[in-house]
Design a protein around this motif. Sequence first.
Motif, PDB file in Angstrom:
ATOM      1  N   VAL A 187      -7.375   0.943   5.367  1.00  0.00           N
ATOM      2  CA  VAL A 187      -8.289   1.847   4.667  1.00  0.00           C
ATOM      3  C   VAL A 187      -8.717   3.036   5.515  1.00  0.00           C
ATOM      4  CG1 VAL A 187      -9.125   0.042   3.126  1.00  0.00           C
ATOM      5  CG2 VAL A 187     -10.303   0.443   5.305  1.00  0.00           C
ATOM      6  N   VAL A 188      -8.109   3.206   6.686  1.00  0.00           N
ATOM      7  CA  VAL A 188      -8.365   4.384   7.517  1.00  0.00           C
ATOM      8  C   VAL A 188      -7.023   4.956   7.943  1.00  0.00           C
ATOM      9  CG1 VAL A 188      -8.567   2.976   9.617  1.00  0.00           C
ATOM     10  CG2 VAL A 188      -9.585   5.273   9.553  1.00  0.00           C
ATOM     11  N   ASP A 189      -6.916   6.288   7.949  1.00  0.00           N
ATOM     12  CA  ASP A 189      -5.621   6.886   8.277  1.00  0.00           C
ATOM     13  C   ASP A 189      -5.464   7.055   9.782  1.00  0.00           C
ATOM     14  OD1 ASP A 189      -7.200   9.085   8.887  1.00  0.00           O
ATOM     15  OD2 ASP A 189      -5.993  10.513   7.762  1.00  0.00           O
ATOM     16  N   TRP A 190      -4.280   7.543  10.187  1.00  0.00           N
ATOM     17  CA  TRP A 190      -3.946   7.649  11.609  1.00  0.00           C
ATOM     18  C   TRP A 190      -4.921   8.545  12.358  1.00  0.00           C
ATOM     19  CZ3 TRP A 190      -2.505  11.593  14.972  1.00  0.00           C
ATOM     20  CH2 TRP A 190      -1.956  11.186  16.190  1.00  0.00           C
ATOM     21  N   THR A 191      -5.412   9.589  11.708  1.00  0.00           N
ATOM     22  CA  THR A 191      -6.311  10.524  12.381  1.00  0.00           C
ATOM     23  C   THR A 191      -7.695   9.937  12.603  1.00  0.00           C
ATOM     24  OG1 THR A 191      -7.164  11.536  10.342  1.00  0.00           O
ATOM     25  CG2 THR A 191      -5.109  12.433  11.248  1.00  0.00           C
ATOM     26  N   ARG A 232     -12.675   2.456   1.028  1.00  0.00           N
ATOM     27  CA  ARG A 232     -12.895   1.043   0.763  1.00  0.00           C
ATOM     28  C   ARG A 232     -11.914   0.622  -0.314  1.00  0.00           C
ATOM     29  NH1 ARG A 232     -17.641   0.706  -1.887  1.00  0.00           N
ATOM     30  NH2 ARG A 232     -17.692  -1.572  -1.614  1.00  0.00           N
ATOM     31  N   ALA A 233     -11.482  -0.621  -0.282  1.00  0.00           N
ATOM     32  CA  ALA A 233     -10.488  -1.094  -1.248  1.00  0.00           C
ATOM     33  C   ALA A 233     -10.972  -2.357  -1.946  1.00  0.00           C
ATOM     34  CB  ALA A 233      -9.156  -1.377  -0.552  1.00  0.00           C
ATOM     35  N   LEU A 234     -10.630  -2.474  -3.215  1.00  0.00           N
ATOM     36  CA  LEU A 234     -10.859  -3.728  -3.924  1.00  0.00           C
ATOM     37  C   LEU A 234     -10.022  -4.824  -3.293  1.00  0.00           C
ATOM     38  CD1 LEU A 234     -11.957  -5.317  -6.412  1.00  0.00           C
ATOM     39  CD2 LEU A 234      -9.885  -4.562  -7.628  1.00  0.00           C
ATOM     40  N   PRO A 237      -7.482   4.658   0.399  1.00  0.00           N
ATOM     41  CA  PRO A 237      -8.282   4.700  -0.823  1.00  0.00           C
ATOM     42  C   PRO A 237      -9.517   5.577  -0.669  1.00  0.00           C
ATOM     43  CG  PRO A 237      -8.726   2.672   0.367  1.00  0.00           C
ATOM     44  CD  PRO A 237      -7.609   3.365   1.112  1.00  0.00           C
ATOM     45  N   ASP A 238     -10.163   5.852  -1.799  1.00  0.00           N
ATOM     46  CA  ASP A 238     -11.422   6.589  -1.752  1.00  0.00           C
ATOM     47  C   ASP A 238     -12.561   5.639  -1.369  1.00  0.00           C
ATOM     48  OD1 ASP A 238     -12.112   5.134  -4.022  1.00  0.00           O
ATOM     49  OD2 ASP A 238     -11.783   6.797  -5.402  1.00  0.00           O
ATOM     50  N   ALA A 239     -13.767   6.093  -1.493  1.00  0.00           N
ATOM     51  CA  ALA A 239     -14.911   5.313  -1.023  1.00  0.00           C
ATOM     52  C   ALA A 239     -15.478   4.377  -2.088  1.00  0.00           C
ATOM     53  CB  ALA A 239     -16.009   6.260  -0.542  1.00  0.00           C
ATOM     54  N   VAL A 264      -6.843  -0.392  -5.513  1.00  0.00           N
ATOM     55  CA  VAL A 264      -5.966  -1.355  -4.867  1.00  0.00           C
ATOM     56  C   VAL A 264      -4.983  -0.604  -3.983  1.00  0.00           C
ATOM     57  CG1 VAL A 264      -4.069  -2.995  -5.239  1.00  0.00           C
ATOM     58  CG2 VAL A 264      -6.143  -3.141  -6.621  1.00  0.00           C
ATOM     59  N   VAL A 265      -4.954  -0.961  -2.706  1.00  0.00           N
ATOM     60  CA  VAL A 265      -3.957  -0.414  -1.798  1.00  0.00           C
ATOM     61  C   VAL A 265      -2.688  -1.253  -1.929  1.00  0.00           C
ATOM     62  CG1 VAL A 265      -3.337   0.015   0.609  1.00  0.00           C
ATOM     63  CG2 VAL A 265      -5.672   0.476  -0.181  1.00  0.00           C
ATOM     64  N   LEU A 266      -1.593  -0.602  -2.247  1.00  0.00           N
ATOM     65  CA  LEU A 266      -0.310  -1.279  -2.416  1.00  0.00           C
ATOM     66  C   LEU A 266       0.544  -0.980  -1.193  1.00  0.00           C
ATOM     67  CD1 LEU A 266       1.498  -2.916  -4.384  1.00  0.00           C
ATOM     68  CD2 LEU A 266       2.342  -0.732  -5.240  1.00  0.00           C
ATOM     69  N   SER A 267       0.584  -1.911  -0.258  1.00  0.00           N
ATOM     70  CA  SER A 267       1.320  -1.711   0.992  1.00  0.00           C
ATOM     71  C   SER A 267       2.750  -2.208   0.838  1.00  0.00           C
ATOM     72  CB  SER A 267       0.644  -2.471   2.133  1.00  0.00           C
ATOM     73  OG  SER A 267       1.461  -2.481   3.284  1.00  0.00           O
ATOM     74  N   LEU A 268       3.709  -1.359   1.169  1.00  0.00           N
ATOM     75  CA  LEU A 268       5.125  -1.706   1.061  1.00  0.00           C
ATOM     76  C   LEU A 268       5.685  -2.250   2.373  1.00  0.00           C
ATOM     77  CD1 LEU A 268       6.579  -1.116  -1.712  1.00  0.00           C
ATOM     78  CD2 LEU A 268       4.545   0.275  -1.344  1.00  0.00           C
TER      79      LEU A 268
END
Length: 470
Positions: free
Chosen positions: A28-32, A38-40, A80-82, A87-91
């Motif tokens: 839920v946090v990017d590389w930067t 936040r994610a369901l 995701p947004d706040a 749902v984050v769909l990780s491949l």
Amino acid sequence: MTDLLDRLRTAVGTDHVLTDAGDVSAYVVDWTGVHEGRALAVVRPGTTSEVAAVVAACHEAGVAIVPQGGNTGLVGGGVPDASGEQVVLSLGRMRTIREVDPVAGTITVDAGVVLADVQAVAEQAGRLFPMSLGSEGSCTIGGNLATNAGGTAVLRYGMTRELVLGLEVVLPDGRVWDGLRGLRKDNTGYDLTQLFVGSEGTLGVITGAVLRLFPATPRHATAWVAVPSVEAAVSLLGLAQQHAGAHLSTFEIANRQALDLVLAHLPGASDPLAEPTDWYVLVELAAAENDGGLDDALEAILSAAVEADLASDAAIAGSPAQRSSLWALREGISEAQKVEGATLKHDVTLPITRLAEWAAAMGPQLDAVLPGIRPVTYGHVGDGNLHYNLSAAVGADDDLRAAAADLSTAIYDSVAAADGSISAEHGLGRTKAAAGASYKSAVEVDLMRAVKRALDPDGLMNPGVLLPPT
């Protein structure tokens, strides 16, 4: 949402539906570190059919999906947004190499395959997959395709969209489009493959791809060249193309500020030249094993450059280890700047003939907004792409954050006036969605929204990314 979570667990297995804060934190946090949401839940399917089941379940529940590859993006497009409702769909579990065909020059892979693994498998087959990025050890093919990634070999081989022949995509309603055809010619209608490339997960979820392979180029001639200006670098590019032709594979630029950060923060890094200068170019020629003459061509380029006052010095790699050390100076810039402190990143592209004028004018404009600003400039002269990143004066990170909007607006306005683009290869993500739309014509934005409505009428695929909300 209990019913949805139960359906997702049924689809992919309980172990692959993450809801605990500790388990989801990395997703839920990017590389930067700038974009955090936040994610369901974070869902990790292992097959295309599982992806389809997840997307269908979310579609029926009216829950938005954020597709994510290696999470190496720089504009917040994969987090995701706040709200805590997406749902984050990780491949990341989809890492199968489906087929390698050296004769046809193709490799078919799952979307979660890491870029470096594609390169390695291609090499084992005696072929080359030419895309190369600083994050190639962790970024994935699906993310590369979704953002139309660039990299250091664009000059010779083109962007990601030029390296893909076919895709497999799960559509927003859960249907699967199987376009995994490795045909070089297919003139039977709209090019759907290219529609999804660069769409940043807003039109569907890329689950597989047929990629192009090329003849291997194990021979290299590489040099780190001191040049006085961007104008000289552009002229040197012309010389390199004249002397090396198709063998010219890389032509990268970096300013002294970028090199200083690498020397300060990259263990083992050293300046290959005795005297500092304002700008540097990394030149590399590449060829097949039986294709000689690279060293002579590089020598001819450098001799002509010195004679024309386009270069003052150069370090030529005499071994693979020396080549790696020169490349490390270029590839270490982004990480070094992150270690240095707060960074304001810009990924712009301009007509190559206007690069020098633009770069020369931009510095004073930004210094007027925030005195002492440090442009950390590097990129790909051969395709007009500069990473025009900004660091504050030492100890002034808060000042940089406060002035960020004004600094970005100055850069974007200047790029637009020069007929350039505010995003060359990183995409728009959440960071630049509004700005991207504001610099496009109303007709162009309308066309993009029409495509979005046609494929994702409920707006559940990565909302807020690429296009701002209406």
